[in-house]
Design a protein around this motif. Structure first.
Motif, PDB file in Angstrom:
ATOM      1  N   SER A 183      41.632  60.416  24.178  1.00 39.50           N
ATOM      2  CA  SER A 183      42.671  60.690  25.300  1.00 39.50           C
ATOM      3  C   SER A 183      44.401  60.896  25.654  1.00 39.50           C
ATOM      4  CB  SER A 183      42.146  59.921  26.541  1.00 39.50           C
ATOM      5  OG  SER A 183      42.048  58.787  26.396  1.00 39.50           O
ATOM      6  N   GLY A 184      44.656  59.391  24.407  1.00 41.13           N
ATOM      7  CA  GLY A 184      45.845  59.334  24.231  1.00 41.13           C
ATOM      8  C   GLY A 184      46.041  58.146  24.914  1.00 41.13           C
ATOM      9  N   HIS A 185      44.711  57.644  25.121  1.00 39.87           N
ATOM     10  CA  HIS A 185      45.505  55.517  25.923  1.00 39.87           C
ATOM     11  C   HIS A 185      44.540  55.159  25.247  1.00 39.87           C
ATOM     12  CE1 HIS A 185      44.560  57.613  30.361  1.00 39.87           C
ATOM     13  NE2 HIS A 185      45.401  58.764  29.720  1.00 39.87           N
ATOM     14  N   MET A 186      44.913  53.911  24.693  1.00 42.49           N
ATOM     15  CA  MET A 186      44.161  52.702  24.382  1.00 42.49           C
ATOM     16  C   MET A 186      43.919  51.836  25.191  1.00 42.49           C
ATOM     17  SD  MET A 186      45.355  53.850  21.260  1.00 42.49           S
ATOM     18  CE  MET A 186      44.723  52.411  20.354  1.00 42.49           C
ATOM     19  N   ALA A 187      42.845  50.835  25.123  1.00 42.36           N
ATOM     20  CA  ALA A 187      42.181  49.986  26.028  1.00 42.36           C
ATOM     21  C   ALA A 187      42.262  48.767  24.740  1.00 42.36           C
ATOM     22  CB  ALA A 187      41.074  50.364  25.843  1.00 42.36           C
ATOM     23  N   TRP A 188      42.306  47.868  25.317  1.00 46.75           N
ATOM     24  CA  TRP A 188      42.959  46.001  24.474  1.00 46.75           C
ATOM     25  C   TRP A 188      42.088  45.657  25.450  1.00 46.75           C
ATOM     26  CZ3 TRP A 188      46.469  49.053  24.674  1.00 46.75           C
ATOM     27  CH2 TRP A 188      47.517  49.066  23.827  1.00 46.75           C
ATOM     28  N   ARG A 189      40.803  44.671  24.691  1.00 42.70           N
ATOM     29  CA  ARG A 189      39.665  43.373  25.362  1.00 42.70           C
ATOM     30  C   ARG A 189      39.575  41.687  25.381  1.00 42.70           C
ATOM     31  NH1 ARG A 189      35.396  43.002  22.404  1.00 42.70           N
ATOM     32  NH2 ARG A 189      34.315  44.157  21.212  1.00 42.70           N
ATOM     33  N   GLY A 190      39.945  41.599  26.124  1.00 39.87           N
ATOM     34  CA  GLY A 190      40.014  39.848  25.810  1.00 39.87           C
ATOM     35  C   GLY A 190      38.853  39.630  26.684  1.00 39.87           C
ATOM     36  N   LEU A 191      38.733  37.804  26.166  1.00 41.40           N
ATOM     37  CA  LEU A 191      37.853  37.656  26.733  1.00 41.40           C
ATOM     38  C   LEU A 191      37.817  36.190  26.810  1.00 41.40           C
ATOM     39  CD1 LEU A 191      34.619  38.112  28.208  1.00 41.40           C
ATOM     40  CD2 LEU A 191      33.439  36.678  26.408  1.00 41.40           C
ATOM     41  N   VAL A 192      38.220  35.372  27.778  1.00 48.20           N
ATOM     42  CA  VAL A 192      38.280  34.374  27.545  1.00 48.20           C
ATOM     43  C   VAL A 192      36.862  32.293  28.622  1.00 48.20           C
ATOM     44  CG1 VAL A 192      40.027  33.734  29.180  1.00 48.20           C
ATOM     45  CG2 VAL A 192      40.046  31.894  27.498  1.00 48.20           C
ATOM     46  N   GLN A 193      36.739  31.699  27.871  1.00 45.10           N
ATOM     47  CA  GLN A 193      36.077  30.821  29.075  1.00 45.10           C
ATOM     48  C   GLN A 193      37.202  30.043  30.082  1.00 45.10           C
ATOM     49  OE1 GLN A 193      32.802  29.882  28.837  1.00 45.10           O
ATOM     50  NE2 GLN A 193      33.105  31.211  26.962  1.00 45.10           N
ATOM     51  N   GLN A 194      36.955  31.027  31.544  1.00 51.84           N
ATOM     52  CA  GLN A 194      37.256  30.250  32.547  1.00 51.84           C
ATOM     53  C   GLN A 194      38.139  28.797  32.639  1.00 51.84           C
ATOM     54  OE1 GLN A 194      37.451  32.655  35.565  1.00 51.84           O
ATOM     55  NE2 GLN A 194      36.084  34.019  36.019  1.00 51.84           N
ATOM     56  N   ALA A 195      37.062  28.088  31.968  1.00 48.92           N
ATOM     57  CA  ALA A 195      37.431  26.433  32.278  1.00 48.92           C
ATOM     58  C   ALA A 195      38.522  26.676  30.901  1.00 48.92           C
ATOM     59  CB  ALA A 195      36.105  25.488  31.276  1.00 48.92           C
ATOM     60  N   ALA A 196      38.971  27.390  29.757  1.00 52.93           N
ATOM     61  CA  ALA A 196      39.807  27.563  29.493  1.00 52.93           C
ATOM     62  C   ALA A 196      41.170  27.047  30.289  1.00 52.93           C
ATOM     63  CB  ALA A 196      39.651  27.619  27.809  1.00 52.93           C
ATOM     64  N   LEU A 197      41.282  27.976  30.754  1.00 54.09           N
ATOM     65  CA  LEU A 197      42.333  28.461  31.754  1.00 54.09           C
ATOM     66  C   LEU A 197      43.154  27.554  32.411  1.00 54.09           C
ATOM     67  CD1 LEU A 197      40.814  32.155  32.659  1.00 54.09           C
ATOM     68  CD2 LEU A 197      43.065  31.988  31.271  1.00 54.09           C
ATOM     69  N   PRO A 198      44.264  27.199  32.305  1.00 48.32           N
ATOM     70  CA  PRO A 198      44.839  26.947  33.678  1.00 48.32           C
ATOM     71  C   PRO A 198      44.072  27.205  35.521  1.00 48.32           C
ATOM     72  CG  PRO A 198      46.565  28.362  32.695  1.00 48.32           C
ATOM     73  CD  PRO A 198      45.759  28.570  32.132  1.00 48.32           C
ATOM     74  N   ALA A 199      44.062  26.460  35.892  1.00 45.91           N
ATOM     75  CA  ALA A 199      43.517  26.969  37.605  1.00 45.91           C
ATOM     76  C   ALA A 199      43.895  27.811  37.831  1.00 45.91           C
ATOM     77  CB  ALA A 199      43.784  25.792  38.452  1.00 45.91           C
ATOM     78  N   ALA A 200      45.131  27.879  37.954  1.00 44.77           N
ATOM     79  CA  ALA A 200      45.781  29.816  38.926  1.00 44.77           C
ATOM     80  C   ALA A 200      45.329  30.619  38.050  1.00 44.77           C
ATOM     81  CB  ALA A 200      47.178  29.403  38.848  1.00 44.77           C
ATOM     82  N   LEU A 201      45.068  30.538  36.784  1.00 46.96           N
ATOM     83  CA  LEU A 201      44.381  31.961  36.073  1.00 46.96           C
ATOM     84  C   LEU A 201      43.126  32.060  36.344  1.00 46.96           C
ATOM     85  CD1 LEU A 201      46.450  31.809  33.263  1.00 46.96           C
ATOM     86  CD2 LEU A 201      47.254  33.282  35.288  1.00 46.96           C
ATOM     87  N   ARG A 202      42.218  31.244  36.809  1.00 50.04           N
ATOM     88  CA  ARG A 202      40.465  31.246  37.135  1.00 50.04           C
ATOM     89  C   ARG A 202      40.180  32.330  38.316  1.00 50.04           C
ATOM     90  NH1 ARG A 202      39.748  25.190  36.841  1.00 50.04           N
ATOM     91  NH2 ARG A 202      39.827  24.927  34.280  1.00 50.04           N
ATOM     92  N   ARG A 203      39.029  33.205  37.938  1.00 46.06           N
ATOM     93  CA  ARG A 203      38.712  33.987  38.568  1.00 46.06           C
ATOM     94  C   ARG A 203      37.763  34.075  39.358  1.00 46.06           C
ATOM     95  NH1 ARG A 203      43.893  34.661  39.712  1.00 46.06           N
ATOM     96  NH2 ARG A 203      44.833  36.046  39.547  1.00 46.06           N
TER      97      ARG A 203
END
Ligand code: FAD
Length: 417
Positions: free
Chosen positions: A181-201
Protein backbone atom coordinates in the motif's frame (compact mmCIF):
# COMPACT_ATOMS: atom_id res chain seq x y z
CA UNK A 1 -23.86 -36.09 16.20
CA UNK A 2 -22.70 -35.50 12.62
CA UNK A 3 -18.98 -35.10 12.16
CA UNK A 4 -16.59 -34.18 9.40
CA UNK A 5 -12.80 -34.16 9.51
CA UNK A 6 -11.23 -30.82 8.66
CA UNK A 7 -7.69 -29.56 8.25
CA UNK A 8 -7.01 -25.92 9.02
CA UNK A 9 -3.87 -24.31 7.57
CA UNK A 10 -2.79 -21.56 9.98
CA UNK A 11 -3.30 -21.09 13.70
CA UNK A 12 -3.82 -17.31 13.87
CA UNK A 13 -7.05 -15.69 14.95
CA UNK A 14 -8.94 -16.90 11.86
CA UNK A 15 -7.64 -20.47 12.17
CA UNK A 16 -8.30 -20.83 15.88
CA UNK A 17 -11.73 -19.17 15.74
CA UNK A 18 -12.67 -21.51 12.88
CA UNK A 19 -11.33 -24.54 14.75
CA UNK A 20 -13.30 -23.60 17.86
CA UNK A 21 -16.53 -23.01 15.96
CA UNK A 22 -16.10 -26.35 14.17
CA UNK A 23 -15.30 -28.49 17.23
CA UNK A 24 -18.21 -26.92 19.08
CA UNK A 25 -20.42 -28.35 16.33
CA UNK A 26 -18.88 -31.79 16.71
CA UNK A 27 -16.34 -31.83 13.88
CA UNK A 28 -12.82 -33.26 14.13
CA UNK A 29 -10.21 -30.64 13.42
CA UNK A 30 -6.46 -30.65 12.88
CA UNK A 31 -4.74 -27.26 12.87
CA UNK A 32 -1.46 -27.06 10.95
CA UNK A 33 0.62 -24.05 12.00
CA UNK A 34 3.88 -23.15 10.27
CA UNK A 35 5.44 -21.49 13.33
CA UNK A 36 7.23 -23.51 16.04
CA UNK A 37 4.48 -22.63 18.56
CA UNK A 38 0.88 -21.52 18.66
CA UNK A 39 1.32 -17.95 19.72
CA UNK A 40 0.49 -14.46 18.52
CA UNK A 41 2.62 -11.38 18.42
CA UNK A 42 1.55 -7.78 18.07
CA UNK A 43 -0.50 -5.43 20.14
CA UNK A 44 -4.09 -4.29 20.12
CA UNK A 45 -7.23 -5.24 18.27
CA UNK A 46 -10.49 -3.33 18.39
CA UNK A 47 -13.52 -5.58 18.27
CA UNK A 48 -16.80 -4.07 17.13
CA UNK A 49 -20.15 -5.48 18.32
CA UNK A 50 -20.29 -7.69 15.20
CA UNK A 51 -17.17 -9.51 16.46
CA UNK A 52 -17.92 -9.55 20.20
CA UNK A 53 -21.43 -10.87 19.46
CA UNK A 54 -19.94 -13.91 17.73
CA UNK A 55 -17.31 -14.42 20.43
CA UNK A 56 -20.23 -14.56 22.87
CA UNK A 57 -21.93 -17.15 20.63
CA UNK A 58 -18.66 -19.12 20.92
CA UNK A 59 -19.13 -19.02 24.70
CA UNK A 60 -16.31 -16.56 25.27
CA UNK A 61 -18.26 -13.58 26.59
CA UNK A 62 -17.16 -13.83 30.23
CA UNK A 63 -13.53 -14.55 29.42
CA UNK A 64 -13.39 -11.73 26.91
CA UNK A 65 -14.84 -9.29 29.44
CA UNK A 66 -11.99 -10.16 31.82
CA UNK A 67 -9.29 -9.60 29.21
CA UNK A 68 -10.54 -6.63 27.27
CA UNK A 69 -10.97 -2.93 27.93
CA UNK A 70 -14.30 -1.32 27.16
CA UNK A 71 -13.48 2.18 25.90
CA UNK A 72 -15.94 4.88 26.84
CA UNK A 73 -15.78 6.74 23.52
CA UNK A 74 -14.10 7.14 20.16
CA UNK A 75 -12.64 10.65 19.90
CA UNK A 76 -11.24 12.06 16.65
CA UNK A 77 -8.73 14.93 16.69
CA UNK A 78 -6.55 16.86 14.31
CA UNK A 79 -2.99 15.47 14.40
CA UNK A 80 -1.61 18.95 13.89
CA UNK A 81 -3.64 21.01 16.36
CA UNK A 82 -5.26 18.33 18.59
CA UNK A 83 -8.56 20.09 17.95
CA UNK A 84 -11.53 17.79 18.67
CA UNK A 85 -13.32 16.90 15.43
CA UNK A 86 -15.92 14.29 16.42
CA UNK A 87 -16.89 11.90 19.21
CA UNK A 88 -18.85 8.65 19.28
CA UNK A 89 -19.91 7.36 22.71
CA UNK A 90 -19.00 3.68 23.09
CA UNK A 91 -19.18 1.94 26.53
CA UNK A 92 -22.72 0.96 27.55
CA UNK A 93 -24.19 3.03 24.69
CA UNK A 94 -22.74 0.59 22.16
CA UNK A 95 -23.97 -2.43 24.13
CA UNK A 96 -27.47 -0.94 24.35
CA UNK A 97 -27.58 -0.05 20.68
CA UNK A 98 -26.18 -3.26 19.24
CA UNK A 99 -26.69 -5.81 21.99
CA UNK A 100 -22.94 -6.45 22.19
CA UNK A 101 -20.03 -4.31 23.40
CA UNK A 102 -17.24 -2.50 21.59
CA UNK A 103 -14.04 -3.88 23.15
CA UNK A 104 -10.29 -3.47 22.79
CA UNK A 105 -8.10 -6.47 23.45
CA UNK A 106 -4.45 -7.36 23.30
CA UNK A 107 -3.90 -9.60 20.30
CA UNK A 108 -1.94 -12.11 22.39
CA UNK A 109 -4.83 -12.31 24.89
CA UNK A 110 -7.42 -12.89 22.16
CA UNK A 111 -5.30 -15.60 20.56
CA UNK A 112 -4.60 -17.27 23.93
CA UNK A 113 -8.30 -17.18 24.82
CA UNK A 114 -9.20 -18.97 21.57
CA UNK A 115 -6.39 -21.50 22.06
CA UNK A 116 -7.42 -22.26 25.66
CA UNK A 117 -11.07 -22.69 24.67
CA UNK A 118 -10.06 -24.98 21.83
CA UNK A 119 -7.84 -27.15 24.01
CA UNK A 120 -10.33 -27.42 26.83
CA UNK A 121 -13.17 -28.30 24.44
CA UNK A 122 -11.36 -31.26 22.82
CA UNK A 123 -11.83 -32.50 19.26
CA UNK A 124 -8.83 -30.62 17.88
CA UNK A 125 -5.25 -31.71 17.24
CA UNK A 126 -2.69 -28.93 16.98
CA UNK A 127 0.46 -29.40 14.91
CA UNK A 128 3.23 -26.80 14.91
CA UNK A 129 6.20 -26.61 12.54
CA UNK A 130 3.63 -27.71 9.99
CA UNK A 131 3.96 -25.37 7.03
CA UNK A 132 1.45 -26.42 4.40
CA UNK A 133 3.20 -26.79 1.09
CA UNK A 134 1.28 -29.12 -1.23
CA UNK A 135 -2.48 -29.49 -1.53
CA UNK A 136 -4.31 -32.10 -3.61
CA UNK A 137 -8.05 -32.42 -3.86
CA UNK A 138 -10.05 -35.28 -5.35
CA UNK A 139 -13.65 -36.41 -5.24
CA UNK A 140 -13.42 -37.85 -1.74
CA UNK A 141 -10.85 -35.92 0.25
CA UNK A 142 -8.19 -33.26 0.43
CA UNK A 143 -4.56 -34.21 1.04
CA UNK A 144 -2.05 -31.79 2.46
CA UNK A 145 1.72 -32.14 2.51
CA UNK A 146 3.86 -30.07 4.85
CA UNK A 147 7.36 -28.85 4.16
CA UNK A 148 8.84 -31.32 6.63
CA UNK A 149 7.31 -34.24 4.73
CA UNK A 150 4.34 -34.94 6.99
CA UNK A 151 1.04 -35.44 5.20
CA UNK A 152 -2.58 -35.24 6.32
CA UNK A 153 -5.96 -35.92 4.74
CA UNK A 154 -9.49 -34.91 5.60
CA UNK A 155 -12.93 -34.12 4.18
CA UNK A 156 -12.06 -30.45 3.78
CA UNK A 157 -9.36 -27.80 4.18
CA UNK A 158 -9.78 -24.35 5.70
CA UNK A 159 -7.12 -21.93 4.49
CA UNK A 160 -6.43 -19.61 7.42
CA UNK A 161 -2.82 -18.99 6.52
CA UNK A 162 -2.94 -15.23 6.31
CA UNK A 163 -1.80 -12.58 3.86
CA UNK A 164 0.67 -14.80 1.95
CA UNK A 165 -1.68 -17.78 1.93
CA UNK A 166 -0.58 -21.02 0.30
CA UNK A 167 -4.15 -22.37 0.42
CA UNK A 168 -5.32 -19.39 -1.62
CA UNK A 169 -3.40 -20.63 -4.67
CA UNK A 170 -5.73 -23.64 -4.63
CA UNK A 171 -8.82 -21.46 -4.75
CA UNK A 172 -8.03 -18.35 -6.78
CA UNK A 173 -6.76 -18.81 -10.33
CA UNK A 174 -4.19 -16.33 -11.71
CA UNK A 175 -4.06 -14.47 -8.44
CA UNK A 176 -1.85 -11.40 -8.09
CA UNK A 177 0.40 -11.08 -5.03
CA UNK A 178 -0.74 -8.84 -2.15
CA UNK A 179 -0.52 -5.12 -2.95
CA UNK A 180 2.03 -3.02 -1.06
CA UNK A 181 0.00 0.00 0.00
CA UNK A 182 2.95 2.35 0.50
CA UNK A 183 1.72 2.88 4.05
CA UNK A 184 3.98 2.05 6.98
CA UNK A 185 2.64 1.10 10.39
CA UNK A 186 4.42 1.63 13.71
CA UNK A 187 3.08 0.15 16.91
CA UNK A 188 3.94 0.55 20.56
CA UNK A 189 2.52 -0.68 23.85
CA UNK A 190 2.99 0.89 27.27
CA UNK A 191 1.70 0.25 30.78
CA UNK A 192 -0.65 3.10 31.62
CA UNK A 193 0.88 3.28 35.11
CA UNK A 194 4.18 4.24 33.48
CA UNK A 195 2.61 7.22 31.70
CA UNK A 196 2.15 10.71 33.10
CA UNK A 197 -1.50 11.17 34.14
CA UNK A 198 -2.21 13.49 31.19
CA UNK A 199 -1.39 10.72 28.70
CA UNK A 200 -3.44 7.92 30.27
CA UNK A 201 -6.53 7.01 28.26
CA UNK A 202 -9.81 5.16 28.73
CA UNK A 203 -11.09 5.81 25.21
CA UNK A 204 -10.11 5.24 21.59
CA UNK A 205 -8.29 8.34 20.30
CA UNK A 206 -7.69 8.92 16.61
CA UNK A 207 -5.55 11.76 15.24
CA UNK A 208 -5.91 12.59 11.54
CA UNK A 209 -3.15 14.40 9.69
CA UNK A 210 -2.09 14.83 6.09
CA UNK A 211 -0.87 11.42 4.84
CA UNK A 212 -0.92 9.92 8.32
CA UNK A 213 -3.10 8.95 11.23
CA UNK A 214 -2.54 7.63 14.74
CA UNK A 215 -4.75 5.57 17.01
CA UNK A 216 -4.46 4.79 20.71
CA UNK A 217 -6.70 2.67 22.90
CA UNK A 218 -6.55 0.79 26.19
CA UNK A 219 -6.15 -2.99 26.36
CA UNK A 220 -5.76 -5.54 29.19
CA UNK A 221 -8.65 -4.15 31.22
CA UNK A 222 -7.19 -0.67 30.74
CA UNK A 223 -3.79 -1.53 32.25
CA UNK A 224 -1.93 -0.98 28.96
CA UNK A 225 -2.24 1.49 26.11
CA UNK A 226 -1.79 0.41 22.49
CA UNK A 227 -0.59 3.02 20.00
CA UNK A 228 -0.47 2.64 16.22
CA UNK A 229 0.78 5.26 13.78
CA UNK A 230 0.30 4.83 10.04
CA UNK A 231 2.06 7.10 7.59
CA UNK A 232 2.54 7.27 3.86
CA UNK A 233 6.28 7.33 3.67
CA UNK A 234 9.27 6.25 1.69
CA UNK A 235 11.68 5.84 4.57
CA UNK A 236 14.38 3.69 3.01
CA UNK A 237 15.45 1.35 5.74
CA UNK A 238 11.93 0.00 6.10
CA UNK A 239 10.51 0.29 2.60
CA UNK A 240 13.62 -0.99 0.85
CA UNK A 241 13.34 -4.34 2.59
CA UNK A 242 10.01 -5.75 1.50
CA UNK A 243 8.11 -8.00 3.85
CA UNK A 244 9.56 -11.50 3.75
CA UNK A 245 6.98 -13.46 1.84
CA UNK A 246 7.89 -16.75 3.52
CA UNK A 247 6.95 -15.64 7.01
CA UNK A 248 3.64 -13.99 7.83
CA UNK A 249 5.16 -12.69 11.05
CA UNK A 250 8.03 -10.78 9.51
CA UNK A 251 6.13 -7.54 9.95
CA UNK A 252 7.42 -7.44 13.50
CA UNK A 253 10.60 -5.37 13.08
CA UNK A 254 12.25 -3.10 15.62
CA UNK A 255 11.94 0.56 14.64
CA UNK A 256 13.11 3.87 15.99
CA UNK A 257 11.30 6.95 17.21
CA UNK A 258 13.54 8.97 14.89
CA UNK A 259 12.32 7.12 11.79
CA UNK A 260 8.76 7.55 12.99
CA UNK A 261 9.30 11.27 13.55
CA UNK A 262 10.71 11.69 10.06
CA UNK A 263 7.60 9.99 8.71
CA UNK A 264 5.06 11.99 10.66
CA UNK A 265 6.71 15.43 10.60
CA UNK A 266 5.45 17.88 13.20
CA UNK A 267 2.44 16.75 15.27
CA UNK A 268 0.48 18.39 18.04
CA UNK A 269 2.02 18.34 21.52
CA UNK A 270 -0.17 15.63 23.03
CA UNK A 271 0.42 13.18 20.19
CA UNK A 272 4.13 13.97 20.19
CA UNK A 273 4.30 13.36 23.95
CA UNK A 274 2.52 10.04 23.55
CA UNK A 275 4.89 8.90 20.81
CA UNK A 276 7.88 9.84 22.94
CA UNK A 277 6.48 7.92 25.92
CA UNK A 278 6.48 4.56 24.13
CA UNK A 279 9.26 2.28 25.40
CA UNK A 280 9.82 0.78 21.94
CA UNK A 281 8.44 0.73 18.43
CA UNK A 282 7.90 -2.03 15.90
CA UNK A 283 7.19 -1.30 12.25
CA UNK A 284 6.17 -2.97 9.02
CA UNK A 285 4.65 -2.14 5.66
CA UNK A 286 0.95 -2.64 5.05
CA UNK A 287 -0.41 -4.85 2.29
CA UNK A 288 -3.90 -5.66 1.15
CA UNK A 289 -5.68 -7.24 -1.78
CA UNK A 290 -8.41 -5.97 -4.05
CA UNK A 291 -11.93 -6.52 -2.68
CA UNK A 292 -13.26 -9.99 -3.39
CA UNK A 293 -14.85 -10.14 -6.84
CA UNK A 294 -17.07 -13.17 -6.28
CA UNK A 295 -17.70 -16.15 -4.02
CA UNK A 296 -15.38 -18.15 -6.30
CA UNK A 297 -12.47 -16.32 -4.65
CA UNK A 298 -13.48 -17.65 -1.22
CA UNK A 299 -13.96 -21.38 -1.74
CA UNK A 300 -13.40 -24.02 -4.38
CA UNK A 301 -14.28 -27.66 -3.97
CA UNK A 302 -12.99 -28.88 -0.62
CA UNK A 303 -10.91 -25.77 0.16
CA UNK A 304 -12.36 -22.63 1.79
CA UNK A 305 -10.50 -19.49 2.82
CA UNK A 306 -11.05 -17.48 5.99
CA UNK A 307 -9.56 -14.30 7.42
CA UNK A 308 -6.63 -12.59 5.74
CA UNK A 309 -6.11 -15.54 3.41
CA UNK A 310 -9.41 -14.56 1.78
CA UNK A 311 -9.62 -10.80 2.29
CA UNK A 312 -6.54 -9.05 3.70
CA UNK A 313 -7.47 -5.44 4.23
CA UNK A 314 -5.97 -2.20 5.43
CA UNK A 315 -6.66 -1.75 9.14
CA UNK A 316 -8.61 1.52 8.69
CA UNK A 317 -11.95 0.10 9.68
CA UNK A 318 -10.41 -2.07 12.43
CA UNK A 319 -12.22 -5.14 11.09
CA UNK A 320 -9.70 -7.68 9.74
CA UNK A 321 -9.94 -9.88 12.81
CA UNK A 322 -13.64 -9.06 13.10
CA UNK A 323 -14.27 -10.43 9.62
CA UNK A 324 -12.12 -13.48 10.42
CA UNK A 325 -14.34 -14.18 13.45
CA UNK A 326 -17.47 -13.67 11.34
CA UNK A 327 -16.02 -16.09 8.75
CA UNK A 328 -15.39 -18.70 11.43
CA UNK A 329 -18.96 -18.59 12.67
CA UNK A 330 -20.43 -18.70 9.16
CA UNK A 331 -18.13 -21.54 8.08
CA UNK A 332 -19.16 -23.78 10.96
CA UNK A 333 -22.81 -22.81 10.45
CA UNK A 334 -22.62 -23.89 6.81
CA UNK A 335 -21.21 -27.27 7.80
CA UNK A 336 -24.11 -28.59 9.78
CA UNK A 337 -26.84 -30.88 8.58
CA UNK A 338 -30.28 -29.32 8.29
CA UNK A 339 -32.34 -29.32 11.47
CA UNK A 340 -29.31 -29.64 13.74
CA UNK A 341 -29.53 -26.45 15.72
CA UNK A 342 -29.12 -22.74 15.26
CA UNK A 343 -26.91 -20.95 12.77
CA UNK A 344 -27.32 -17.82 10.74
CA UNK A 345 -26.19 -19.23 7.42
CA UNK A 346 -27.80 -21.59 4.97
CA UNK A 347 -27.67 -25.18 6.15
CA UNK A 348 -26.48 -27.89 3.80
CA UNK A 349 -27.67 -31.45 4.26
CA UNK A 350 -26.81 -33.75 1.36
CA UNK A 351 -24.07 -36.07 2.59
CA UNK A 352 -21.33 -37.15 0.18
CA UNK A 353 -18.37 -37.82 2.47
CA UNK A 354 -18.47 -37.56 6.24
CA UNK A 355 -21.90 -36.36 7.28
CA UNK A 356 -22.16 -33.16 5.29
CA UNK A 357 -21.26 -32.45 1.69
CA UNK A 358 -18.19 -30.30 2.30
CA UNK A 359 -17.90 -28.68 -1.16
CA UNK A 360 -21.57 -27.66 -1.00
CA UNK A 361 -21.12 -26.33 2.53
CA UNK A 362 -18.03 -24.34 1.53
CA UNK A 363 -19.92 -22.96 -1.45
CA UNK A 364 -22.77 -21.86 0.82
CA UNK A 365 -20.25 -20.27 3.18
CA UNK A 366 -18.53 -18.41 0.32
CA UNK A 367 -21.84 -17.07 -0.99
CA UNK A 368 -22.85 -15.93 2.48
CA UNK A 369 -19.59 -14.08 3.13
CA UNK A 370 -17.98 -12.59 0.02
CA UNK A 371 -20.07 -9.47 -0.44
CA UNK A 372 -19.82 -8.35 3.16
CA UNK A 373 -16.09 -8.97 3.24
CA UNK A 374 -15.65 -7.10 -0.05
CA UNK A 375 -17.66 -4.18 1.31
CA UNK A 376 -15.46 -4.00 4.40
CA UNK A 377 -12.30 -4.20 2.26
CA UNK A 378 -13.56 -1.34 0.07
CA UNK A 379 -14.55 0.77 3.05
CA UNK A 380 -11.16 0.21 4.69
CA UNK A 381 -9.37 1.48 1.58
CA UNK A 382 -11.71 4.45 1.35
CA UNK A 383 -11.15 5.28 5.01
CA UNK A 384 -7.42 5.43 4.28
CA UNK A 385 -8.02 8.13 1.68
CA UNK A 386 -10.28 10.07 4.03
CA UNK A 387 -8.04 9.69 7.10
CA UNK A 388 -4.94 10.82 5.21
CA UNK A 389 -6.56 13.60 3.16
CA UNK A 390 -4.83 16.91 2.57
CA UNK A 391 -5.89 20.20 0.99
CA UNK A 392 -9.57 20.88 0.24
CA UNK A 393 -10.57 17.27 0.86
CA UNK A 394 -9.18 17.51 4.36
CA UNK A 395 -11.07 20.74 5.05
CA UNK A 396 -14.29 19.13 3.82
CA UNK A 397 -13.67 16.03 5.92
CA UNK A 398 -13.11 18.07 9.07
CA UNK A 399 -16.24 20.16 8.44
CA UNK A 400 -18.33 16.99 8.05
CA UNK A 401 -16.82 15.45 11.19
CA UNK A 402 -17.51 18.59 13.22
CA UNK A 403 -21.09 18.95 12.05
CA UNK A 404 -22.20 15.30 11.91
CA UNK A 405 -19.95 13.83 14.63
CA UNK A 406 -21.22 10.49 15.89
CA UNK A 407 -23.41 10.01 12.84
CA UNK A 408 -20.36 9.57 10.58
CA UNK A 409 -18.37 7.52 13.09
CA UNK A 410 -21.05 4.93 13.80
CA UNK A 411 -21.31 2.09 11.26
CA UNK A 412 -24.71 0.42 11.78
CA UNK A 413 -24.56 -1.80 8.66
CA UNK A 414 -21.34 -3.27 10.04
CA UNK A 415 -22.02 -3.49 13.76
CA UNK A 416 -25.63 -4.64 13.70
CA UNK A 417 -25.07 -7.95 11.84
P1 FAD B 1 -2.64 -14.25 10.48
O1 FAD B 1 -2.73 -13.54 11.78
O2 FAD B 1 -1.64 -13.76 9.49
O3 FAD B 1 -2.42 -15.78 10.79
C1 FAD B 1 -2.02 -16.67 9.79
C2 FAD B 1 -1.34 -17.86 10.45
O4 FAD B 1 -1.05 -18.82 9.46
C3 FAD B 1 -0.03 -17.50 11.14
O5 FAD B 1 0.00 -18.08 12.42
C4 FAD B 1 1.03 -18.07 10.22
O6 FAD B 1 2.21 -18.46 10.90
C5 FAD B 1 0.30 -19.26 9.64
N1 FAD B 1 0.75 -19.69 8.31
C6 FAD B 1 1.15 -18.93 7.27
N2 FAD B 1 1.43 -19.68 6.22
C7 FAD B 1 1.22 -20.97 6.58
C8 FAD B 1 1.31 -22.22 5.90
N3 FAD B 1 1.70 -22.32 4.62
N4 FAD B 1 1.00 -23.35 6.59
C9 FAD B 1 0.58 -23.30 7.90
N5 FAD B 1 0.48 -22.13 8.56
C10 FAD B 1 0.78 -20.98 7.92
N6 FAD B 1 -8.43 -6.29 12.94
C11 FAD B 1 -9.47 -5.98 13.74
O7 FAD B 1 -10.51 -6.68 13.70
N7 FAD B 1 -9.44 -4.92 14.61
C12 FAD B 1 -8.34 -4.12 14.69
O8 FAD B 1 -8.33 -3.17 15.47
C13 FAD B 1 -7.23 -4.40 13.85
N8 FAD B 1 -6.14 -3.62 13.90
C14 FAD B 1 -5.11 -3.88 13.08
C15 FAD B 1 -4.01 -3.02 13.11
C16 FAD B 1 -2.96 -3.24 12.26
C17 FAD B 1 -1.83 -2.26 12.27
C18 FAD B 1 -2.98 -4.36 11.37
C19 FAD B 1 -1.85 -4.63 10.43
C20 FAD B 1 -4.07 -5.22 11.34
C21 FAD B 1 -5.14 -4.97 12.18
N9 FAD B 1 -6.27 -5.81 12.17
C22 FAD B 1 -7.32 -5.52 12.98
C23 FAD B 1 -6.34 -6.95 11.23
C24 FAD B 1 -6.07 -8.28 11.91
O9 FAD B 1 -4.89 -8.22 12.66
C25 FAD B 1 -5.95 -9.39 10.87
O10 FAD B 1 -6.97 -9.28 9.93
C26 FAD B 1 -6.03 -10.76 11.54
O11 FAD B 1 -5.06 -10.89 12.53
C27 FAD B 1 -5.86 -11.85 10.48
O12 FAD B 1 -5.81 -13.09 11.13
P2 FAD B 1 -5.53 -14.40 10.28
O13 FAD B 1 -5.58 -15.50 11.25
O14 FAD B 1 -6.40 -14.42 9.08
O15 FAD B 1 -4.06 -14.20 9.71
Amino acid sequence: MSSNSLLIAGGGIAGLASALALVQRGHQVQVLEAAPAFEEIGAGIQLGPNATRRLAWLDLEAKLAQLAAQPEALAVHSAQTDRALARLPLGHRMSERYGAPYLCVHRVDLHRMLLDALMSHGGAVLECNARVDGIEVDADEVRVRCEDGRSFSADGLVGADGLWSRARTQVVANDAPPRASGHMAWRGLVQQAALPAALRRSQVDVWLGPRLHAVSYPVRGGAALNVVVIAETQIGELVDKPVETRDARSWDRPATLEALRRATGACCGSLQALLEAMPEWRAWSLHDRAPLASSAAVARGRVALVGDAAHPMLPYLAQGAGMAIEDAWALAGALQPSGSGSGNTRVVSSAVHGDVDVPAAWDAYARARWQRNARVQRRARRNGEIFHASGPMRLGRDAVLRSLGARVLDVPWLYSQ
